[in-house]
Design an enzyme around this catalytic site. Sequence first.
Site, PDB file in Angstrom:
ATOM      1  N   PRO A   2      43.843  45.262  44.439  1.00 34.44           N
ATOM      2  CG  PRO A   2      42.207  46.066  45.874  1.00 34.44           C
ATOM      3  CD  PRO A   2      42.399  45.461  44.524  1.00 34.44           C
ATOM      4  CD  GLU A   3      48.308  41.398  44.059  1.00 38.58           C
ATOM      5  OE1 GLU A   3      48.255  40.438  44.850  1.00 38.58           O
ATOM      6  OE2 GLU A   3      48.246  41.270  42.823  1.00 38.58           O
ATOM      7  NE  ARG A 109      36.386  45.053  36.875  1.00 34.35           N
ATOM      8  CZ  ARG A 109      37.318  44.276  36.366  1.00 34.35           C
ATOM      9  NH1 ARG A 109      38.581  44.593  36.519  1.00 34.35           N
ATOM     10  NH2 ARG A 109      36.992  43.178  35.701  1.00 34.35           N
ATOM     11  NE  ARG A 151      51.306  20.286  43.567  1.00 31.50           N
ATOM     12  CZ  ARG A 151      50.582  21.306  43.990  1.00 31.50           C
ATOM     13  NH1 ARG A 151      50.577  21.643  45.250  1.00 31.50           N
ATOM     14  NH2 ARG A 151      49.855  21.995  43.132  1.00 31.50           N
TER      15      ARG A 151
END
Length: 270
Positions: A2-3, A109, A151
């Site tokens: 699930p996002e 899970r 970065r």
Amino acid sequence: MPELPEVETTLRGIAPHIQGRKVLSLIVRQPSLRWPIPADLASQLAGKKLRALSRRGKYLLLHFDTGTALIHLGMSGSLRIAQPDEPAAVHDHFDLVFNESVLRYRDPRRFGCLLWTDEPVEAHRLLSHLGPEPLSDIFDGDYLFRRSRQRRVPVKQFLMDSKTVVGVGNIYANEALFLAEIKPIRKAGALTRKECERLVEKIKQVLQRAIDQGGTTLRDFVGGDGQPGYFAQELLVYGRGGLACPSCERALKEIRMNNRSSVYCVSCQR
Ligand SMILES: [Zn+2]
């Protein structure tokens, strides 16, 4: 997995059925999720009114007068509204029982969680370090530009770091970078201000589109087989390595970055 759009869709799907209702009980069948469900949570929640629901990153927050319940769906979790007399299946680990409906959590899970805090929830250890919400106004091109200076990590990894911005998972990072015409392997610090603006715009676009698509599956949150809300989406590059680029028709390149699949077009993305 699930996002953010699935979590947002879940929130919208379940809220109308439980918001403002009083909790009758919490039934825990399997407390061993990613972290154990607190043993005293059932007595904490019984009789309490669920004031409101919200989302922070991929956490669903259930707000009560006495504190906040945090739910994460992990790798395979789902929430739906079950009928009070509906028998639980093998992976249905907890029920939050209301008067006329049951919020049921399924997670084969068991990487999800149900936690509780009576402190201000934004100070919780799981939330305090989180970057801005991708669909909020604070997440703009200027923010991404400032945040990415110096970065050296690849831009895709930078976007998927929840300290940069929350909820940009692998699928959405691939899609947004394609639409923004930026290679996932570029160093974050090398992005121009204009590229940052374009990238932010595309991230918002892919997430919003997925949320809108999820809206069409809302009815699945009630009843059904307990596999709600994870919607098939039309993806441009993710899962399409070796196939034709939707824009120039050259074969899309697939590489592993940080142990995740990255798919991009060597000619459309710079
Ligand atoms: Zn192309």
